[in-house]
Write an enzyme that holds these catalytic residues in place. Structure first.
Site, PDB file in Angstrom:
ATOM      1  N   ALA A  44       0.852  -1.187   0.000  1.00 44.67           N
ATOM      2  CA  ALA A  44       0.000   0.000   0.000  1.00 44.67           C
ATOM      3  C   ALA A  44       0.888   1.236   0.000  1.00 44.67           C
ATOM      4  CB  ALA A  44      -0.911   0.001   1.225  1.00 44.67           C
ATOM      5  N   ASP A 264      56.693  24.888   0.417  1.00 40.96           N
ATOM      6  CA  ASP A 264      57.746  24.317   1.246  1.00 40.96           C
ATOM      7  C   ASP A 264      57.431  22.859   1.578  1.00 40.96           C
ATOM      8  OD1 ASP A 264      58.996  26.747   1.249  1.00 40.96           O
ATOM      9  OD2 ASP A 264      58.409  27.305   3.286  1.00 40.96           O
ATOM     10  N   LYS A 286      63.441  22.967   1.566  1.00 45.76           N
ATOM     11  CA  LYS A 286      64.857  22.874   1.910  1.00 45.76           C
ATOM     12  C   LYS A 286      64.985  21.964   3.115  1.00 45.76           C
ATOM     13  CE  LYS A 286      66.046  27.490   0.261  1.00 45.76           C
ATOM     14  NZ  LYS A 286      64.710  27.776  -0.286  1.00 45.76           N
ATOM     15  N   GLY A 317      55.648  27.837   5.013  1.00 45.30           N
ATOM     16  CA  GLY A 317      55.223  27.519   6.358  1.00 45.30           C
ATOM     17  C   GLY A 317      55.360  28.735   7.261  1.00 45.30           C
ATOM     18  N   THR A 347      52.903  32.920  12.320  1.00 45.13           N
ATOM     19  CA  THR A 347      54.246  32.366  12.429  1.00 45.13           C
ATOM     20  C   THR A 347      54.315  31.307  13.532  1.00 45.13           C
ATOM     21  OG1 THR A 347      56.590  32.921  12.565  1.00 45.13           O
ATOM     22  CG2 THR A 347      55.113  34.101  14.053  1.00 45.13           C
ATOM     23  N   ALA A 348      55.298  30.427  13.430  1.00 44.04           N
ATOM     24  CA  ALA A 348      55.390  29.268  14.322  1.00 44.04           C
ATOM     25  C   ALA A 348      55.460  29.661  15.788  1.00 44.04           C
ATOM     26  CB  ALA A 348      56.608  28.430  13.943  1.00 44.04           C
ATOM     27  N   MET A 399      64.252  26.544  14.313  1.00 39.45           N
ATOM     28  CA  MET A 399      65.231  25.675  13.654  1.00 39.45           C
ATOM     29  C   MET A 399      66.453  25.415  14.531  1.00 39.45           C
ATOM     30  SD  MET A 399      64.925  27.367   9.838  1.00 39.45           S
ATOM     31  CE  MET A 399      64.862  29.074  10.439  1.00 39.45           C
ATOM     32  N   GLY A 428      54.066  21.623  16.102  1.00 39.10           N
ATOM     33  CA  GLY A 428      53.061  22.460  16.755  1.00 39.10           C
ATOM     34  C   GLY A 428      51.811  22.669  15.936  1.00 39.10           C
TER      35      GLY A 428
END
Length: 490
Positions: A44, A264, A286, A317, A347-348, A399, A428
């Site tokens: 139905a 990068d 790099k 980055g 920035t980092a 770095m 991070g």
């Protein structure tokens, strides 16, 4: 579950729906709008479906489901032999409340290589029906892979408020003029720029004002206008530290307009996935002690693609002007007459500190911040160690993983306290973030014990002790005994 997104053309194609209730009616409504030839098998029908059947909008088989229905070559046509050949139905939708029957239909359909959707049961389905934002002919489909349908519907509601009604007529106009636009702008880069200017300009505005005749005239004029010469350009874009959510809106727009992206090595896949799918991706990273791209080669690539009339994004980055050689690249572009713009990134130092719960400044303990790079012996020899060893300041060292022992020795030799706290943040803002916390006298030993690898940023100063108490992202800090706690500023 990872699903392959697909838009199906169902015009005049047979679809079988099993079930005649309200759920089936909702699914059939979308199928009919797509032009499908719908057969419903159910004892139905609910009133809406009954009316559709009465007006021959759907075909109703008033019977209980049997596997033989899947063996039809076409609705009402001859059947195949034994059910081993593909069915005449392109899709099957199961909308019954009988779990055993649902499983039986799903198995039968999959044996016949027919896509089947069992409503609200992703495990039995070989395709999923997404939540749809409809601006026909433009459609946005949202799927959670069956994991969270309500979340997909919530996102649909949000998109409904963001996408205005002018998009549908705009897409229809673009379809009508498509052949002429391709003839006028045979180069893909020029065609993309034409569409970008068109979709954000007067035509869209006229459609929002419900003036379709004027919009079409403006569209026609734009198509006939002489093509402007294509000038290549470069956007220097900061990709941030890793979390794609930290990209700026302007960075996202640049990624979606780029013809070529020079990125990068440390720009993650999550960020690259936000770029145009057909953009040319070139890694120019790099890496110390491994394959790397010389800066002169990067300059040459920027020049080559910009002179070819392409929109180039140099994706770095963090921020391009913080230890990113952005200034050198702009000097090169300016010397060669190439237009450019700069899109800053987070920035980092800012992101790693924030994601580690470390305030870079604190009115009672750190009145200044110094950004320092320490990636090689030469850079370490050029630093003002007497100034860096002063108290009541924060050092953010980029770095510096390879030079931690030298860094400790020189800071101690110039008067920095051995108990000065540090937080070493690896990867991070990403899902693999780790924070190593300790004091300056422990720095290289703790980094070696935890096998810290690049990319990692060192935060040194009294504020770094707060990483232990204010952490909010990822796992708590690793390391030795906690350094001296900070007094809360008054």
């Amino acid at each position: 579950m990872s699903l392959y997104p697909l838009f199906a053309d169902l015009r005049q194609r047979a679809v079988l729906v099993v079930g005649g209730g309200a759920v089936a009616a909702r699914k059939i409504d979308g199928l009919l709008r797509a032009g499908a030839a719908v057969t419903v098998v159910a004892p139905a029908l609910e009133p809406t479906l009954a009316a559709l059947a009465a007006h021959a909008r759907i075909r109703h088989v008033a019977a209980r489901y049997a596997d033989e229905w899947l063996d039809e070559v076409s609705p009402g046509g001859e059947k195949s032999n034994g059910g081993d050949e593909p069915s005449g139905y392109w899709l099957v939708i199961v909308a019954t409340s009988d779990g055993a029957l649902n499983r039986r239909i799903a198995a039968a359909a999959q044996r016949r290589r027919v896509f089947v959707n069992v409503v609200d049961d992703g495990t039995l389905s070989s395709f999923h029906v997404p939540a749809v934002v409809d601006r026909a002919p433009l459609q946005v489909a949202i799927s959670s892979g069956g994991a969270a349908p309500m979340l997909a519907r919530l996102l649909r509601e949000r998109l409904e408020t963001m996408l205005d009604d002018a998009l549908g007529p705009l897409a229809a106009l673009a379809a009508r003029f498509r052949a002429r636009i391709r003839a006028r702008h045979p180069e893909p880069a020029a065609r993309r720029r034409f569409y970008s200017s068109l979709f954000g300009g007067a035509v869209a505005d006229l459609l929002r004002k419900h003036q379709p005749a004027l919009a079409e005239a403006a569209f026609e004029a734009a198509v006939q206008a002489p093509a402007a010469p294509i000038a290549g350009s470069v956007a220097l874009v900061g990709a941030g530290p890793g979390d794609p959510g930290l990209l700026t809106l302007k960075a996202l727009r640049a990624l979606n307009e780029a013809d070529v992206i020079l990125h990068d090595r440390l720009v993650g896949p999550g960020v690259l996935a936000l770029a145009r799918r057909d953009a040319t991706m070139i890694e120019v990273g790099k890496t110390g002690g491994a394959h790397s791209t010389a800066q002169e080669r990067i300059h040459a690539l920027l020049l080559e693609h910009a002179r070819a009339g392409r929109r180039v994004v140099r994706l770095k980055g963090g921020d391009p002007f913080v230890f990113g050689r952005g200034g050198e690249e702009l000097e090169f572009l300016r010397a060669h007459g190439i237009g450019y713009e700069v899109v800053p990134g987070i920035t980092a130092a800012l992101a790693c500190a924030a994601y580690a719960g470390v305030p870079l400044t604190h009115r009672a303990h750190a009145q200044s911040v110094r950004f320092v790079t320490a990636h090689c012996r030469d850079s370490l020899d050029m630093l003002d160690w007497r100034a860096l060893a002063q108290e009541r300041q924060t050092l953010a060292v980029y770095m510096g993983v390879a030079g931690l022992e030298t860094l400790r020795e020189r800071l101690l030799a110039h008067g920095r306290a051995a108990a000065t706290p540090f937080a070493l943040v690896e990867n991070g803002s990403t899902e693999t973030q780790r924070v190593i916390a300790g004091t300056l006298n422990q720095l290289p030993e703790l980094a070696n014990a935890h096998r810290v690898r690049t990319p990692a940023l060192l935060i040194l100063g009294e504020v770094a002790a707060l990483a232990r108490t204010l952490h909010w992202y990822g796992t708590p800090p690793l390391g030795g005994a906690p350094g001296p706690s900070l007094r809360h500023a008054a």
